[in-house]
Write an enzyme that holds these catalytic residues in place. Structure first.
Site, PDB file in Angstrom:
ATOM      1  N   ASP A 295      35.623  43.559  37.623  1.00 53.86           N
ATOM      2  CA  ASP A 295      36.418  43.815  36.438  1.00 53.86           C
ATOM      3  C   ASP A 295      35.905  42.873  35.343  1.00 53.86           C
ATOM      4  O   ASP A 295      35.101  41.973  35.589  1.00 53.86           O
ATOM      5  CB  ASP A 295      37.922  43.657  36.707  1.00 53.86           C
ATOM      6  CG  ASP A 295      38.747  44.449  35.685  1.00 53.86           C
ATOM      7  OD1 ASP A 295      38.191  44.856  34.649  1.00 53.86           O
ATOM      8  OD2 ASP A 295      39.947  44.664  35.908  1.00 53.86           O
TER       9      ASP A 295
HETATM   10  C1  NOJ Z   1      39.822  45.444  32.293  1.00 51.74           C
HETATM   11  C2  NOJ Z   1      40.662  46.379  33.074  1.00 51.74           C
HETATM   12  O1  NOJ Z   1      41.353  45.690  34.084  1.00 51.74           O
HETATM   13  C3  NOJ Z   1      39.884  47.508  33.689  1.00 51.74           C
HETATM   14  O2  NOJ Z   1      40.774  48.401  34.300  1.00 51.74           O
HETATM   15  C4  NOJ Z   1      39.040  48.186  32.653  1.00 51.74           C
HETATM   16  O3  NOJ Z   1      38.362  49.265  33.210  1.00 51.74           O
HETATM   17  C5  NOJ Z   1      38.089  47.161  32.075  1.00 51.74           C
HETATM   18  N1  NOJ Z   1      38.852  46.101  31.444  1.00 51.74           N
HETATM   19  C6  NOJ Z   1      37.140  47.778  31.054  1.00 51.74           C
HETATM   20  O4  NOJ Z   1      37.818  48.128  29.923  1.00 51.74           O
END
Ligand code: NOJ
Length: 761
Positions: A295
């Site tokens: 993430d």
């Molecule tokens: C953080 C989020 O937790 C995740 O779900 C997302 O896909 C990414 N950012 C990219 O935006």
């Protein structure tokens, strides 16, 4: 050995073996099996280039214009040119994607195409309902279709990978990201995970209108303690295996090609650095051969967590634990080559990750045509087209849940009525788009006001009553509904007083749920509760239309307001969907995918809890599992939702009363439409295993069917239960099917139904 020298030797060996230079380009040969093409390509890659594939950058600049002066963006550009970027996120639009892809394909040494990821969470530019709302439809075909139209629109805009579906089970309404999942139940969540993956990826991954999907967040992110965003999760192995992991496994069974790990620690280990999750379970026991993306900056955050001492340590731990791609930590690209060269990380970890990433690029067909998603004509014809809007409208109607309808206040009469429409959200064209709508244009939703205005034979008067102040930006710190401006109350009350019916649209604004939006209060934000109560004093005929991204706790409304419609945030077509339901052109059939608490203190509250030793108040004293200030039941339970017609359940029958293990338990029930309208009902099957070696939940959903019934019609609905439904995981992660009695319940909600039992031997 110096890496360039090593690379040249590799190259010479391949050229020698295959006999010609032309054959060293054989990874472009479509007739070769993908694994062979990967081997050939990897044999030509330097360590730098391999690590480059594991690097994902966010693109927030326009590649088709002059480069921004900011160093870091220039650096990203330079890195792409060097082949040090395998993926970009949030670069979108054919023009921009093509420009970036061109650099990767035409200016780098090996021309490896980039994979473009984006958060297509509930639509791309045309938005469908937030995922929690879609889950309320319990309509798997519609949910699959919704994902497939999102894939169509996103792929037309150059994208080929979505960071969805979010398959996190969560039962804590405080957590803002409940809006993004399928609710509290593992069985429903698993079915929906499968539908979404199939919708995004379609039949053929290399078609230009399907995209790779990503099951996230692996794992247990939905169990952030106290519903506080990014908080740690702590749970038993049996809970992990029985509750959290099945939707991920279901996504995998549906063919999901990527996973995203999560920000949280699980039992003290950051998920990003957790090899038990990523290596043992996902890539080991489950045999997943796609790749895992971290993430956002979650590799770097392992340092902050206190699990790694610095960026190098975090990179080593993440890659060895199975995190294949670094989203925006900028650490793999900085550290991994050094870590291999100083023997901290074995190169096989890099090779494994790169092979996985290249595999997906090959499967997408990017090597055969890197510009396959870059068709301006298709982009123009697809974005926001009629078919997509029709699909999101259909999904929006199916997502609405009728929570209360005393004296059949709904549907509204189509003529001759004076209707007051109150609440700033009623005219809001932005909030219904919900959270996660990065590509959507602001104010593009059909508002409830606009939807209702299409029914012209009533007199409709709109007054906002109170204000909505929404930060337009996705990442604003605070978004609130104005709490101290009462100046609109009198005008609203005046109109309400002289109306036959009052429709009040109240709730949360679109950005009050989603990532980073945990709440400790679950009432109506601002002065909306006061507005509701004051309007009620002048006119009790209120239809409350709720807009929210999470369960709200509204005990006063549940008791006093005659009609309540749960309309979540329904996306682009919100107003049309709500109006059609209010006027009875669509008979609602949604059921709650998550329990609604009476107050925040009940959280987490969910229907499939474990029994306690003191579940009931037998002796009329305090020594039983309860609260002294509020009932322990939810305000609205999981699986609950009304219709404009009524349904009756009869004749629950089991094919036998005793079964051997491995045999299929067959059962049927008759469901009759006893009201005056055609309608749909979600028939739900729950089981309970009352004696087991690990205590089992009081009830567990193990089957459901959405049936359409004409008025007066009766249908027999059949279910079957197999080992897959009757067993459970113990704390060693073993799947057990234990003999004994099983209780079953079939009905239209989780707290009531027809019951029976059978024996398993
Ligand atoms: C953080 C989020 O937790 C995740 O779900 C997302 O896909 C990414 N950012 C990219 O935006």
């Amino acid at each position: 050995m110096n890496k360039l020298l090593k690379q040249s030797i590799n190259f010479l060996v391949i050229t020698f073996i295959t006999g010609s230079y032309a054959q060293s380009k054989m990874h472009f040969d479509q007739s070769k099996p993908i694994e062979e093409r990967i081997t050939l390509l990897m044999s030509k890659m330097t360590l730098d280039e391999k690590v480059g594939q594991m690097n994902q950058y966010n693109g927030s600049w326009d590649f088709t214009g002059p480069l921004p002066e900011s160093g870091s963006e220039e650096e990203k550009y330079e890195h792409i040119k060097k082949g040090w970027v395998g993926s970009m996120l949030s670069v979108r639009g054919v023009k921009e994607v093509r420009a970036v892809q061109k650099i990767a394909v035409e200016e780098t040494r090996l021309g490896i195409p980039i994979i473009f990821g984006f958060d297509v969470i509930h639509g791309y530019k045309t938005l469908s309902p937030i995922p929690l709302a879609e889950a309320a439809s319990w309509d798997l075909e519609a949910i699959k279709k919704s994902a497939s139209v999102a894939a169509d629109e996103a792929s037309a805009s150059g994208l080929n990978w979505t960071f969805g579906p979010n398959v996190d089970i969560s039962n804590d309404a405080r957590w803002g990201r409940v809006m993004e999942g399928a609710g509290e139940d593992t069985y429903l969540g698993s079915k929906i995970a499968m539908a979404r993956v199939k919708g995004f990826q379609g039949e053929k991954l290399d078609a230009n209108n399907t995209i790779v999907s990503c099951a996230k967040h692996f794992a247990a992110y939905g169990y952030a303690e106290a519903g506080k965003e990014y908080n740690s999760a702590d749970m038993s192995t049996s809970k992990l295996y029985n509750t959290v992991l099945p939707p991920f496994k279901s996504a995998l069974d549906a063919g999901v090609r990527t996973f995203m790990n999560s920000f949280n620690t699980l039992n003290g280990i950051p998920a990003t650095g957790d090899s038990f999750l990523q290596r043992d379970i996902l890539k080991g026991a489950w045999g997943f051969d796609g790749y895992v993306v971290s993430d956002w900056a979650s590799i770097k955050e392992m340092v902050t967590h206190g699990y790694a001492k610095d960026g190098a340590d975090a990179s080593a731990k993440a890659v060895m634990a199975g995190s294949d791609m670094d989203m925006e930590s900028h650490l793999y690209v900085k550290e991994l080559v050094k870590l291999v060269e100083n023997n901290t990380v074995e190169e096989r970890f890099i090779d494994d990750a790169v092979r996985r990433i290249l595999r997906i690029k090959f499967e997408l067909g990017l090597f055969d045509n890197p510009y396959k998603y870059c068709d301006d004509v298709r982009e123009k014809a697809t974005i926001g087209n009629k078919a997509i809007n029709e699909a999101v409208l259909d999904m929006a109607k199916k997502s609405i849940v009728l929570l209360k309808n005393d004296s059949n206040l709904l549907p509204l009469k189509k003529s001759g009525q004076k209707i007051a429409l109150i609440g700033a959200l009623a005219a809001d064209k932005n909030s219904p788009l919900g959270s996660w709508r990065i590509a959507a244009d602001d104010n593009t939703a059909v508002s409830v006001l606009e939807g209702m205005q299409q029914y012209k034979n009533n007199q409709l008067v709109y007054k906002k009553g109170t204000d909505v102040s929404i930060g337009k930006q996705l990442f604003v710190q605070e978004v609130k509904i104005n709490s101290d401006d009462f100046s609109g109350f009198e005008a609203a009350k005046k109109v309400a007083k002289s109306s036959d019916v009052v429709v009040m649209v109240l709730g949360e604004v679109g950005f009050q749920s989603g990532e980073g939006r945990s709440r400790t209060e679950l009432g109506l934000p601002g002065n909306q509760q006061q507005l509701l109560e004051e309007i009620f004093m002048v006119n009790k005929n209120i239809v409350l239309v709720l807009n929210n991204g999470r369960p709200l706790a509204l005990p006063w409304a549940a008791e006093n307001i005659p009609a309540i419609v749960e309309a979540w945030q329904l996306g682009t077509q919100t107003g049309n969907a709500v109006a059609q339901v209010l006027y009875g052109d669509y008979n609602p059939s949604g059921k709650l995918p998550i329990s609604f608490p009476r107050n925040v203190g009940q959280c987490p509250i969910y229907y499939n809890q474990l029994n306690t030793g003191r579940p009931v108040n037998k002796e009329k004293n305090v020594f039983w599992s309860h609260y002294i200030d509020v009932e322990k039941t939810p305000l609205f339970p999981f699986g609950y939702g009304l219709s404009y017609t009524t349904f009756k359940y009869e004749n629950l029958k089991l094919s036998k009363s005793k079964y051997k293990r491995g045999e299929t338990v067959e059962l049927s029930v008759e469901v009759a439409n006893t009201g005056n309208l055609d309608g749909k009902e979600v028939v739900q099957l729950y089981i309970n295993d009352p004696v087991a070696s690990i205590v089992r939940p009081v009830k567990e959903l193990k089957g459901f069917e959405l049936v359409e019934l004409k008025k007066g019609e009766t249908k027999t609905v059949k279910f079957s239960l197999t080992d897959a439904e009757l067993g459970f995981y113990n704390n060693d992660g073993d799947y057990l099917i234990e003999e004994g009695t099983f209780n079953i319940m079939v009905g239209g909600r989780s707290d009531k139904g027809l019951t029976d039992k059978f024996e398993l031997k």
